[in-house]
Design a protein around this motif. Structure first.
Motif, short mmCIF file in Angstrom:
data_model
loop_
_atom_site.label_atom_id
_atom_site.label_comp_id
_atom_site.label_asym_id
_atom_site.label_seq_id
_atom_site.Cartn_x
_atom_site.Cartn_y
_atom_site.Cartn_z
N ASP A 65 0.72 -1.31 -0.18
CA ASP A 65 -0.07 0.03 -0.05
C ASP A 65 0.92 1.43 -0.09
O ASP A 65 0.33 2.28 0.18
N ILE A 82 -2.28 -5.35 6.70
CA ILE A 82 -2.83 -4.26 6.05
C ILE A 82 -2.56 -4.40 4.51
O ILE A 82 -2.90 -3.80 3.66
N HIS A 89 -8.15 -11.02 5.09
CA HIS A 89 -7.67 -9.84 5.95
C HIS A 89 -8.74 -9.60 6.91
O HIS A 89 -8.53 -9.39 8.26
N ARG A 93 -7.53 -9.05 10.76
CA ARG A 93 -8.06 -7.99 11.46
C ARG A 93 -8.63 -8.18 12.51
O ARG A 93 -8.68 -7.51 13.49
N ILE A 144 3.31 2.11 22.54
CA ILE A 144 3.12 0.52 21.88
C ILE A 144 3.83 -0.25 22.53
O ILE A 144 3.31 -1.52 22.89
N ALA A 236 2.86 0.55 11.74
CA ALA A 236 1.74 1.50 11.23
C ALA A 236 1.54 2.71 12.30
O ALA A 236 0.97 3.74 12.01
N GLY A 237 2.07 2.37 13.68
CA GLY A 237 1.45 3.30 14.52
C GLY A 237 2.32 3.99 15.29
O GLY A 237 2.15 5.21 15.92
N ARG A 288 -2.60 1.52 -4.29
CA ARG A 288 -3.27 0.22 -4.52
C ARG A 288 -2.84 -0.24 -5.82
O ARG A 288 -2.38 0.55 -6.86
N THR A 338 -7.61 10.99 6.67
CA THR A 338 -6.50 10.69 7.39
C THR A 338 -6.03 9.32 7.62
O THR A 338 -4.99 8.93 7.55
N HIS A 344 -9.79 -1.26 5.59
CA HIS A 344 -8.59 -0.98 6.19
C HIS A 344 -8.42 0.38 7.06
O HIS A 344 -7.20 0.63 7.56
N CYS A 346 -7.67 2.78 9.61
CA CYS A 346 -6.82 2.60 10.68
C CYS A 346 -7.32 1.83 12.10
O CYS A 346 -8.21 2.76 12.54
C1 HEM Z 1 -4.17 1.18 8.75
C2 HEM Z 1 -2.89 6.11 9.08
C3 HEM Z 1 -2.01 5.61 13.85
C4 HEM Z 1 -2.21 0.95 13.20
C5 HEM Z 1 -3.89 2.75 8.55
C6 HEM Z 1 -4.27 3.50 7.27
C7 HEM Z 1 -3.94 4.70 7.42
C8 HEM Z 1 -3.60 4.92 8.59
C9 HEM Z 1 -4.03 5.65 6.26
C10 HEM Z 1 -4.80 2.73 5.84
C11 HEM Z 1 -3.96 2.09 5.03
C12 HEM Z 1 -4.39 1.46 3.80
O1 HEM Z 1 -5.48 1.76 3.54
O2 HEM Z 1 -3.59 0.78 3.07
C13 HEM Z 1 -2.67 6.48 10.43
C14 HEM Z 1 -2.07 7.80 10.86
C15 HEM Z 1 -1.93 7.79 12.19
C16 HEM Z 1 -2.04 6.11 12.42
C17 HEM Z 1 -2.23 9.05 10.00
C18 HEM Z 1 -1.42 8.76 13.05
C19 HEM Z 1 -1.70 9.83 13.23
C20 HEM Z 1 -1.79 4.23 13.93
C21 HEM Z 1 -1.43 3.56 15.49
C22 HEM Z 1 -1.56 2.20 15.14
C23 HEM Z 1 -2.03 2.13 13.76
C24 HEM Z 1 -1.34 4.38 16.61
C25 HEM Z 1 -1.68 1.03 16.05
C26 HEM Z 1 -1.40 1.28 17.30
C27 HEM Z 1 -2.79 0.65 12.04
C28 HEM Z 1 -3.02 -0.71 11.41
C29 HEM Z 1 -3.59 -0.60 10.36
C30 HEM Z 1 -3.66 0.73 9.87
C31 HEM Z 1 -2.85 -2.03 12.21
C32 HEM Z 1 -3.76 -1.65 9.23
C33 HEM Z 1 -5.25 -1.79 9.19
C34 HEM Z 1 -5.96 -2.80 8.36
O3 HEM Z 1 -5.17 -3.16 7.18
O4 HEM Z 1 -7.10 -3.37 8.48
N1 HEM Z 1 -3.42 3.82 9.51
N2 HEM Z 1 -2.44 5.37 11.42
N3 HEM Z 1 -2.35 3.38 13.18
N4 HEM Z 1 -3.07 1.57 11.00
FE1 HEM Z 1 -2.94 3.53 11.20
#
Ligand code: HEM
Length: 398
Positions: A65, A82, A89, A93, A144, A236-237, A288, A338, A344, A346
């Motif tokens: 991605d 992800i 998925h 998930r 984390i 991601a986090g 994508r 955002t 997917h 976040c």
């Molecule tokens: C997925 C942004 C913080 C865990 C995503 C996606 C975005 C994103 C845009 C979607 C990706 C896609 O569609 O390909 C952000 C932003 C963050 C943030 C801007 C902070 C400002 C976090 C934190 C965690 C996290 C704090 C975990 C502790 C994940 C995970 C996914 C994800 C595990 C995958 C979900 C899936 O595929 O079902 N994030 N994220 N993210 N994020 Fe975040």
């Protein structure tokens, strides 16, 4: 490649310094953009970005991605959820989402506040602090780390992991390597250690819970799979949330009136965090891989293409937001992308919001005003996230 003189290169440092004028032209003049030289297509309007994020039939996450990865289209090792599509998925998930429920996130409040105090208290009395180095490189990784049950004695190694994460992203013009992308940090040893030292943490839960896999077999995740999950969550986090704090320091310094409102009425802080997320998304785009020909604006994007979905542009689309180039903590901001959209979306959005809110509350309690030293601030050398490696704040100068 060009529509008139309109050219967009996500790796171009000058464009990246202020991409919003180019985004606006893309939305108006080339809502489906094709960059032949860099070999990708792009969507910039809110409506199109959301539709694309929902189009699981023709657009897959299974080839990555991040633009550079999607262009190379590798076959991903299993477990990087992800980069999986339903139904796999959905199964993976679900294993993680039960650990990120609103109730579980709310329960972290006190500890996150204590982490913040530990980061900020030693700086009271100083003339400056750094929103990225003192908060961004510390708070997300510590949070984390706590969720993973990593012992306090390992904080030093956590810090270096966080710093690596802040720097180890595919930069421009450096191409991403498979090794770098798949590097799950050094979490493997923690996972191994947790097998014999279970506790109340995510790693233990991932190691022990049972689930029904795609073949209908009830089983546990292997140690290797748990390590991959942990790498995905941390990957991601940490980097993304870390960048939020650099923008927090800069944007609020540029809007002292709204910052003063937050000091007077801290109940507005969640709105300010949400508007920060809309206004300067730490992750400007996702990509994508196109699995079958898909048409936008009368043009066909052929199967096998990489399609860039410009989240930052969508958040500034005047078709969706009134006066989008204005930072306004009073606007209705519930619709920004955002955190992505759809399956997917976040998983850590609630956690990022919690960290952002608490950090801002704690900063404003100690320092109601600051200026940023942009001459000393450093941009992050990466195109995957957009932000700062350092954002020094001069206290009490404004
Ligand atoms: C997925 C942004 C913080 C865990 C995503 C996606 C975005 C994103 C845009 C979607 C990706 C896609 O569609 O390909 C952000 C932003 C963050 C943030 C801007 C902070 C400002 C976090 C934190 C965690 C996290 C704090 C975990 C502790 C994940 C995970 C996914 C994800 C595990 C995958 C979900 C899936 O595929 O079902 N994030 N994220 N993210 N994020 Fe975040």
């Amino acid at each position: 490649m060009r529509a008139g003189d309109l050219y967009y290169d996500p790796y171009d440092v000058e464009i990246d310094a202020d991409p919003y004028p180019v985004y606006r032209r893309l939305r108006d003049e080339a809502p489906l953009y094709h960059n032949e030289r860099l070999d990708f297509w792009g969507l910039s309007r809110y409506e199109d970005v959301v539709a694309a994020l929902k189009d699981l039939r023709r657009l897959t996450s299974t080839r990555g991605d991040i633009l550079e990865v999607v262009k190379a289209a590798p076959v991903m090792p299993p477990g990087i959820f992800i980069n999986e599509d339903p139904p796999l998925h959905t199964i993976h998930r679900a294993l993680v989402s039960r650990m990120f429920t609103p109730k579980k996130i709310r329960a972290l409040e006190e500890k996150v506040r204590a982490f913040c105090a530990a980061c900020l208290d030693p700086l009271v009395g100083e003339e400056r602090f750094d929103f990225v180095l003192d908060i961004g490189a510390e708070l997300p990784m510590r949070t984390i780390g706590m969720l993973f049950g990593i012992p306090d004695s390992e904080q030093a190694s956590l810090r270096s992991t966080a710093q690596r994460a802040l720097r180890n992203q595919p930069g421009r013009p450096l191409p991403v390597t498979k090794e770098k992308y798949f590097d799950g940090g050094n979490y493997g040893e923690y996972v191994k250690w947790r097998v014999d030292n279970p506790s109340d943490d995510i790693i233990t839960e991932l190691l022990t819970l049972e689930f029904t896999d795609l073949s209908g077999t009830v089983r546990r995740l292997t140690r290797q799979e748990v390590q991959i999950f942990v790498g995905v969550i941390a990957g991601a986090g940490v980097e993304t949330t870390g960048r939020l704090f650099g923008w927090m320091g800069k944007v609020l310094a540029e809007h002292p009136d709204q910052r003063a409102e937050l000091v007077a009425d801290p109940a507005l802080i969640p709105r300010a965090v949400e508007e920060l997320l809309r206004y300067e998304p730490p992750g400007p785009h996702v990509a994508r891989y196109v699995t079958e020909d898909v048409e936008f604006y009368g043009q066909t994007v052929p199967a096998g293409s990489a399609l860039l979905l410009m989240l930052s542009s969508a958040n500034h689309d005047e078709r969706q937001f009134l006066d989008p180039e204005q930072f306004d903590i009073h606007r209705d901001i519930s619709q920004h992308v955002t955190f992505g959209h759809g399956v997917h979306f976040c998983l850590g959005a609630g956690l990022a919001r919690l960290e952002g809110r608490i950090a801002l509350e704690e900063v404003l309690k100690r320092w109601p005003d600051w200026e940023v030293d942009l001459s000393a601030a450093r941009r992050a050398p990466t195109s995957t996230v957009r932000g700062w490696d350092s954002m020094p704040a001069l206290i009490g100068r404004s």
